[in-house]
Design a protein around this motif. Structure first.
Motif, PDB file in Angstrom:
ATOM      1  N   HIS A 222      14.078  -4.322 -12.545  1.00  0.00           N
ATOM      2  CA  HIS A 222      13.374  -3.050 -12.339  1.00  0.00           C
ATOM      3  C   HIS A 222      12.543  -3.118 -11.063  1.00  0.00           C
ATOM      4  N   TYR A 223      12.311  -1.954 -10.461  1.00  0.00           N
ATOM      5  CA  TYR A 223      11.330  -1.851  -9.380  1.00  0.00           C
ATOM      6  C   TYR A 223      10.210  -0.943  -9.863  1.00  0.00           C
ATOM      7  N   LEU A 224       8.979  -1.466  -9.851  1.00  0.00           N
ATOM      8  CA  LEU A 224       7.839  -0.713 -10.375  1.00  0.00           C
ATOM      9  C   LEU A 224       7.008  -0.125  -9.244  1.00  0.00           C
ATOM     10  N   THR A 225       6.297   0.951  -9.561  1.00  0.00           N
ATOM     11  CA  THR A 225       5.301   1.451  -8.610  1.00  0.00           C
ATOM     12  C   THR A 225       4.032   0.644  -8.848  1.00  0.00           C
TER      13      THR A 225
ATOM     14  N   ALA B 114       0.829  -1.211   0.000  1.00  0.00           N
ATOM     15  CA  ALA B 114       0.000   0.000   0.000  1.00  0.00           C
ATOM     16  C   ALA B 114       0.860   1.256   0.000  1.00  0.00           C
ATOM     17  N   ALA B 115       2.045   1.167   0.593  1.00  0.00           N
ATOM     18  CA  ALA B 115       2.928   2.340   0.672  1.00  0.00           C
ATOM     19  C   ALA B 115       3.369   2.760  -0.726  1.00  0.00           C
ATOM     20  N   PRO B 116       3.456   4.091  -0.974  1.00  0.00           N
ATOM     21  CA  PRO B 116       3.895   4.523  -2.303  1.00  0.00           C
ATOM     22  C   PRO B 116       5.375   4.225  -2.521  1.00  0.00           C
ATOM     23  N   GLY B 117       5.788   4.275  -3.748  1.00  0.00           N
ATOM     24  CA  GLY B 117       7.206   4.051  -4.053  1.00  0.00           C
ATOM     25  C   GLY B 117       7.392   2.850  -4.951  1.00  0.00           C
ATOM     26  N   ARG B 118       8.646   2.655  -5.320  1.00  0.00           N
ATOM     27  CA  ARG B 118       8.957   1.544  -6.225  1.00  0.00           C
ATOM     28  C   ARG B 118       9.182   0.284  -5.403  1.00  0.00           C
ATOM     29  N   ASN B 119       8.119  -0.462  -5.169  1.00  0.00           N
ATOM     30  CA  ASN B 119       8.287  -1.632  -4.311  1.00  0.00           C
ATOM     31  C   ASN B 119       7.825  -2.938  -4.944  1.00  0.00           C
ATOM     32  N   VAL B 120       7.568  -2.924  -6.265  1.00  0.00           N
ATOM     33  CA  VAL B 120       7.214  -4.186  -6.938  1.00  0.00           C
ATOM     34  C   VAL B 120       8.412  -4.650  -7.772  1.00  0.00           C
TER      35      VAL B 120
END
Ligand SMILES: [Zn+2]
Lengths: 197, 255
Positions: free
Chosen positions: B194-197, B168-174
């Motif tokens: 890559h880290y996706l939003t 749920a937290a914003p940022g590139r965490n996927v």
């Protein structure tokens, strides 16, 4: 099949555009049959050309000197520049004896899939020439292919704010018959129609 | 086998052959990718001149040759000359053409690939604004990958197959792994490329839909460029190719 030096010559000739294995063999055997002086003259002509002919620093056309004869000619109109893709286009236009302006040779067209972008072409020097002032008209004489269109529009957009930019007309060849023209030519001919004076 | 045959195809590549001919690589509906000679196409006034240009669709009558088949007749059905009026459009079209050239099969029908590709060119051609080109283009890359059976995994972890729910937290965490074949769960052992939003992941998932939802169409230009870079890396790895046209993408859209 061939003795090694002959095989090497055939191999080299085959690299030339339009020369297949048969023509290469024919040319190699012909050269072999000629007197030594004649073959030496040919070899020197090739080497001299490669060593001496470069590109004009102003327009990019083939030249032995840093600045080509056309750019140096005081009788030619400095205020008109005709932009072409290739030095061969300059030769073709010069044959008409109708154009008295100067040229600019881009060295190709923009083709992303071949890794050719605006930076790989002789575009910055063209912009410099025009920005310097004194150019009243730039005529874009680039083939109307998809890539040619992109190059025309790209260069045109860059120069439009500095001078008048025109492009040459495309259409039915003189002596040609409308009925036999291909669709691309017809599209361009209709696009480039002119009001009857 | 008949000596002549008919096919409908779009020209994807052309090079000079001999004095006056052209060697074309054509994606045909009926026979997939074919390499054919357009005799005399480089001669002044040749009827095949315009018809052998890039991205022209022709109804072709071909004759079989010992090494290469030859065009006997061509009738133009469609041309995409207006793609040339903008460097961005040409670059995107050639980028997609590079993928098609790599994935198209020879000697078998490629009706779907032909239709998808020509549809993409039509859509690219009709976009007026530069920013409207990017969604069509990025979805085009995805559509071609999906057609080749290489669409990245975007809902389940490519390694563990567990459902991936973005934090749920914003940022590139996927985390996304090109090598593993799509998104992966955090902590899974796979090289992360890559880290996706969450928003970017949502947009990638939406690319499979026929029509892009409005919220995805409103993504910023930078977000689309991120998606392009992810799909570019993915395409180059899985189709084992280098996309030449990609070098101009940033230049076209980062004005
Ligand atoms: Zn010069």
């Amino acid at each position: 099949m061939y003795t090694p030096p002959l095989a090497r010559l055939i191999e080299q000739l085959q690299r030339l555009p339009g020369i297949g294995p048969k023509s290469a063999q024919r040319l190699a055997l012909y050269l072999l049959s000629r007197p030594r002086e004649e073959v030496t003259a040919l070899a020197h002509a090739i080497l001299d050309c490669k060593e001496q002919v470069g590109h004009c620093q102003v327009c990019g056309y083939l030249s032995v000197d840093p600045i080509c004869e056309i750019c140096r000619n005081p009788d030619r109109d400095d205020s008109t520049i005709c932009v072409v893709c290739d030095s061969r286009d300059v030769i073709a236009l010069e044959k008409t004896r109708e154009y008295w302006g100067k040229y600019h040779v881009l060295g190709g067209v923009i083709s992303p899939m071949q890794g050719i972008g605006p930076d790989q072409l002789n575009i910055p020097t063209l912009v410099q020439r025009v920005v310097k002032g004194g150019v009243k008209e730039v005529i874009l004489a680039i083939n109307p292919t998809v890539e040619g269109e992109t190059t025309t529009f790209y260069v045109g957009k860059l120069l439009k704010e500095f001078t008048k930019v025109t492009r040459i007309a495309f259409g039915i060849p003189i002596g040609g018959d409308l009925e036999y023209a291909d669709e691309m030519t017809l599209i361009k001919a209709i696009e480039g129609r002119q009001e009857l004076q | 086998m008949a000596k002549t045959y008919r096919a409908t195809g779009i020209n994807l590549k052309g090079m000079p052959l001999g004095e006056k001919d052209k060697l074309l690589t054509v994606l045909t509906k009926e026979y997939g990718l074919v390499r054919v000679v357009a005799p005399g196409a480089r001669k002044y006034g040749s009827q095949l001149g315009g018809r052998s240009e890039l991205f022209v669709v022709n109804d072709l009558l071909l004759t079989r040759g010992r090494t290469l088949d030859r065009i006997v007749q061509a009738e133009m059905q469609e041309s995409f000359l207006r793609l040339g009026q903008n460097l961005g459009k040409l670059t995107c079209a050639q980028y997609l053409a590079e993928i098609v050239l790599k994935q198209a099969l020879a000697n078998q029908p490629q009706v779907e690939l032909f239709c998808v590709f020509t549809d993409l060119l039509q859509q690219l051609q009709k976009q007026e604004r530069l920013t409207a080109i990017l969604p069509v283009f990025v979805q085009g890359i995805y559509r071609l990958l999906a057609l080749a059976g290489f669409a990245p995994q975007l809902y389940r972890c490519a390694i563990s197959q567990e459902v991936v729910v973005p934090a749920a937290a914003p940022g590139r965490n996927v985390p996304f792994s090109v090598v593993a074949g799509g998104v992966v769960k955090p902590g899974v052992s796979a090289p992360i490329s890559h880290y996706l939003t969450a928003q970017e992941l949502g947009a990638l998932q939406a690319l499979a839909a026929k029509e892009l939802p409005p919220e995805v169409l409103l993504l910023s230009r930078d977000a689309w460029l991120v998606l392009e870079r992810v799909l570019r890396a993915y395409t180059q790895y899985h189709l084992e190719m280098h996309l030449q046209s990609a070098a101009l993408i940033e230049r076209c859209f980062h004005l």
